[in-house]
Scaffold this motif. Structure first.
Motif, short mmCIF file in Angstrom:
data_model
loop_
_atom_site.label_atom_id
_atom_site.label_comp_id
_atom_site.label_asym_id
_atom_site.label_seq_id
_atom_site.Cartn_x
_atom_site.Cartn_y
_atom_site.Cartn_z
N ALA A 4 33.39 50.40 41.95
CA ALA A 4 33.83 49.21 41.24
C ALA A 4 32.67 48.40 40.69
CB ALA A 4 34.68 48.34 42.16
N GLN A 5 31.43 48.67 41.16
CA GLN A 5 30.28 47.92 40.69
C GLN A 5 29.52 48.64 39.60
OE1 GLN A 5 28.72 47.72 44.76
NE2 GLN A 5 28.68 45.51 44.55
N CYS A 338 36.45 43.47 37.57
CA CYS A 338 35.02 43.38 37.30
C CYS A 338 34.49 42.01 37.74
CB CYS A 338 34.73 43.62 35.82
SG CYS A 338 35.07 42.22 34.75
N ALA A 339 33.15 41.86 37.72
CA ALA A 339 32.53 40.64 38.21
C ALA A 339 32.88 39.42 37.37
CB ALA A 339 31.02 40.81 38.27
N SER A 376 38.62 48.79 27.10
CA SER A 376 38.24 47.60 26.34
C SER A 376 39.50 47.04 25.69
CB SER A 376 37.18 47.94 25.29
OG SER A 376 37.67 48.88 24.36
N PHE A 377 39.56 45.69 25.56
CA PHE A 377 40.77 45.02 25.10
C PHE A 377 40.50 44.25 23.81
CE2 PHE A 377 41.44 45.65 29.62
CZ PHE A 377 42.77 46.01 29.70
N HIS A 381 37.10 41.92 25.99
CA HIS A 381 36.70 42.28 27.35
C HIS A 381 36.58 43.81 27.46
CE1 HIS A 381 36.21 41.56 31.62
NE2 HIS A 381 37.03 42.56 31.86
N SER A 382 35.47 44.28 28.08
CA SER A 382 35.27 45.74 28.15
C SER A 382 34.51 46.18 29.39
CB SER A 382 34.49 46.22 26.92
OG SER A 382 33.21 45.62 26.86
N SER A 383 34.40 45.34 30.41
CA SER A 383 33.59 45.69 31.58
C SER A 383 34.41 46.13 32.78
CB SER A 383 32.71 44.50 31.98
OG SER A 383 33.50 43.36 32.26
N GLY A 384 35.70 46.31 32.60
CA GLY A 384 36.54 46.68 33.74
C GLY A 384 36.58 48.18 33.99
#
Length: 402
Positions: A4-5, A338-339, A376-377, A381-384
């Motif tokens: 997850a990191q 994500c963080a 990515s959305f 947002h694209s870091s998940g």
């Protein structure tokens, strides 16, 4: 670092279909003959008519070039495509740090450089069209194993052990590590299973017998076979002519061929979603999916076999056990771990649902190894990273198929 990191690296998996089945050969500890198994297994697969590449992923202690009679310390040439030309030996293609350095110039690398070289060995080598790419991993569960498992679509892993209890116990750790990052365990190989008499050819079990099969049964993973210890293996390794080439009629060589035959069948039977993929939501050409399954008996609940877009804002996931799941785009965005969306220390959500548009949609979905997808959305947002376990868990409120 947990999955997850990890930062998504869609580009790492782009254009890798030519590599065929990517199989990692791993061990929990050193000294179990893993590189010998990797080399002879690659040659046994090639003897079946397959196109095989072999990556010596042990950057600090490369031994594959010596086993294959490849000169060390001579930098490889560049191919016409601008990629590194692999060495060729006994009908297989090979890349190793030993081709870049020699015994007097050891590789002294920090973690980030290890990852860089591993990616280069896979992505920047002119492999051509392969049926199998065998990765000879260093022992343990460190940076190399995590980099490969999280960055590349491994078909599965073969774990090598010896009959001693201490080796078998450490092999369990390697298996559990692979399972955590969703790399299928193709099977266990018990190496040095017995001593082959050089005079009469009889096999005497000087260590324990049957430990590999027992641990495989206890963990619920396949047992691929046992390879007896043959004095010729040492001579062959020193001479650069592996056992299956130099002494094809020995019990150990036959064991390698039997394991290769079993392994090739298991690799072909993996029914998960074909990877790598990089799917642009607006188009259907790159939609990741397998052929429709008609028999779901024994299918795994956590293994997806296809993704699809439904009504513009719904992701459909077909799982190996036959469950057809639908997840709304906004639900996916709200579930991001994500963080930027969840506090890493407390686990408390920091994403304000009011900031997520009702009409949000994915723009891209890409594969991350064999354990997750990145999304990515349309809000940028694209870091998940969405693990397969997390996706399957999002059906908790639904009525399961009967």
């Amino acid at each position: 670092m947990t999955p997850a990191q990890t930062t998504p690296r869609a580009s790492d998996e782009s254009g890798m279909a030519h590599l065929g089945q990517i199989i990692a050969v791993a061990s929990g500890k050193g000294g179990v003959g893993k590189s010998t198994v990797s080399t002879n297994l690659a040659l046994a697969l090639a003897a079946q008519g397959a196109a095989v590449g072999l990556v010596d992923a042990d950057l600090y202690g490369p031994s594959v070039p010596g086993m294959l009679g490849i000169e060390t310390g001579n930098p490889p040439m560049m191919s016409p495509t601008g990629k590194v030309a692999p060495a060729q030996a006994h009908g297989i293609k090979v890349i190793s740090m030993g081709m870049l350095t020699d015994d007097d110039r050891p590789a002294i690398l920090r973690g980030p450089m290890v990852s860089k070289y591993l990616r280069m060995f896979i992505l920047d080598v002119d492999w051509g069209k392969l049926d199998y790419l065998i990765l000879d991993l260093p022992p343990g569960t460190g940076d190399t194993q995590l980099t490969l498992a999280q960055s590349f679509p491994l078909t599965g892993a073969v774990v090598v052990s010896t009959p001693q209890d201490v080796s078998l116990k450490i092999a369990r750790r390697g298996i559990r590590m692979m399972e955590q990052v969703k790399v299928p365990i193709l099977g266990i190989v018990e190496n040095m299973s017995g001593f082959t008499c050089p005079t009469c050819g009889d096999v005497t079990h000087i260590f324990h017998q049957g430990g590999g099969a027992k641990i495989a049964a206890s963990l619920g993973v396949p047992f691929l076979g046992a390879v007896p210890l043959d004095p010729a293996i040492v001579d062959c390794g020193d001479d650069g002519r592996p056992l299956v080439i130099a002494y094809p009629d020995t019990p150990a060589a036959q064991a390698y061929r039997d394991i290769a035959a079993t392994l090739s069948g298991r690799a072909r039977s993996m029914a998960g979603m074909p990877t790598p993929f990089d799917w642009h939501w607006a188009g259907d050409a790159s939609t990741p999916g397998a052929a429709p399954m008609t028999d779901h008996a024994g299918g795994a609940a956590e293994v997806p076999v296809a993704l699809a877009r439904r009504d513009g804002r719904t992701l459909a996931v077909l799982w190996q056990d036959g469950h057809d799941q639908e997840i709304g785009a906004r639900d996916l965005r709200l579930a991001c771990r994500c963080a930027a969306c969840v506090d890493e220390m407390s686990g408390r959500a920091v994403l304000d649902p009011m900031t997520v548009p009702l009409n949000i949609v994915p723009t891209r979905i890409w594969s991350l190894g064999n354990y997750a997808i990145g999304i990515s959305f349309s809000d940028g947002h694209s870091s998940g990273i969405y693990t397969f376990d997390q996706l399957r868990g999002m059906v908790a409120a639904e009525v399961e198929d009967v």
